[in-house]
Write an enzyme that holds these catalytic residues in place. Sequence first.
Site, PDB file in Angstrom:
ATOM      1  N   GLU A 128      -8.654 -14.068   2.726  1.00  0.00           N
ATOM      2  CA  GLU A 128      -8.095 -13.139   1.646  1.00  0.00           C
ATOM      3  C   GLU A 128      -9.158 -13.054   0.277  1.00  0.00           C
ATOM      4  O   GLU A 128      -9.235 -11.882  -0.102  1.00  0.00           O
ATOM      5  CB  GLU A 128      -6.690 -13.339   1.161  1.00  0.00           C
ATOM      6  CG  GLU A 128      -5.786 -13.256   2.159  1.00  0.00           C
ATOM      7  CD  GLU A 128      -5.529 -11.620   2.716  1.00  0.00           C
ATOM      8  OE1 GLU A 128      -6.529 -11.400   3.227  1.00  0.00           O
ATOM      9  OE2 GLU A 128      -4.377 -11.378   2.282  1.00  0.00           O
ATOM     10  N   THR A 181      -8.808  -3.110  -0.693  1.00  0.00           N
ATOM     11  CA  THR A 181      -8.122  -3.930  -1.552  1.00  0.00           C
ATOM     12  C   THR A 181      -8.526  -4.031  -3.019  1.00  0.00           C
ATOM     13  O   THR A 181      -8.184  -3.977  -3.942  1.00  0.00           O
ATOM     14  CB  THR A 181      -7.457  -5.118  -0.983  1.00  0.00           C
ATOM     15  OG1 THR A 181      -6.621  -5.085   0.327  1.00  0.00           O
ATOM     16  CG2 THR A 181      -6.898  -6.148  -1.802  1.00  0.00           C
TER      17      THR A 181
HETATM   18  N1  HSE Z   1      -0.787  -8.260  -3.174  1.00  0.00           N
HETATM   19  C1  HSE Z   1      -2.096  -7.617  -2.592  1.00  0.00           C
HETATM   20  C2  HSE Z   1      -2.365  -6.485  -3.424  1.00  0.00           C
HETATM   21  C3  HSE Z   1      -1.839  -7.277  -1.074  1.00  0.00           C
HETATM   22  O1  HSE Z   1      -1.512  -5.748  -3.471  1.00  0.00           O
HETATM   23  O2  HSE Z   1      -3.438  -6.309  -3.809  1.00  0.00           O
HETATM   24  C4  HSE Z   1      -3.094  -6.653  -0.495  1.00  0.00           C
HETATM   25  O3  HSE Z   1      -3.860  -7.706   0.198  1.00  0.00           O
END
Ligand code: HSE
Length: 309
Positions: A128, A181
């Site tokens: 991530e 993201t």
């Molecule tokens: N919590 C993260 C965001 C999830 O909203 O950026 C996406 O990977």
Amino acid sequence: MQEVRLFSPASVANVSCGFDVLGFCLEPIGDEMVIRKVSKPGIHITKIEGQNLPLETKKNVAGVAGLALLEAQNYSGGFEIEIYKGIKAGSGIGSSAASSAGAVFGINHLLGSPYSAKELIPFAMKGEELASGAAHADNVSPVLLGGFTLVRCGKKPDVIALPSPSELYAAVIHPKIELKTSDSRSVLKQKILLEKAIQQWGNLAALVSGLYTEDYDLIGRALIDVIVEPSRSALIPGFNALKKAANEAGALGSGISGSGPSVFALCKGKDIAEKATHAMAKALGEYAIEFDTYCSKINTQGIKILSEK
Ligand code: HSE
């Protein structure tokens, strides 16, 4: 055992009021992965189908997550990984999380499970971190543990598995535009008003309580995001129309799935979830954007082994 084939599911992170801390796992969509023990040391991504993603280990989320696990184990051998992507990158339903979590789950399984599913989370978070620049666990945790999960951040984070009410279903629409993201995080405000924080933590606590008590109305009232959604919703074509359509179809509430562009709605019962799915599809039909839809029970299992030899 030399080889495992597994299904690593998609997930919905944030769930409106739980930015970076709450997530749940979907059933009908995910990546398939084949993970194989080999003598050549390291992680070798030998095949990726369905998406144009790097095979180079250190540029691939499954590669870096797998490497982190091998290093922690001081393992001298290696693993080949084949990835059959069912989830599009930049879709907001946990594409990188499925591959990162799938890799560490499969490797751990072939090593005789030295780690519990919970202990695998920090390794999957390395993927991530590579994908978004932030090592958040709100997608990888539900993929590894199943159901809903809550992350309490800190030096020693807690990941808490939450109950999934039996009649809870998710309707998801994925408008086929890619939203990275990292881009979706770059629009977020770094400071928030106390008044907004109070609303948000009240909603998050109420949502968690609603999951424990199967209080669907409370779940619906809690699905409000006053902090992140106002900044991000402009990045999603037809966002307000999608929310309106889901809510008019009887959904408990709706919001951005992860960092978008997918939008999710939580519903009581399969019939309402199907109605919400169709209503969102109809609403997005006005915008000349291709899309996929998914209607899903909450997946309480997470990653599933399909075969092994
Ligand atoms: N919590 C993260 C965001 C999830 O909203 O950026 C996406 O990977």
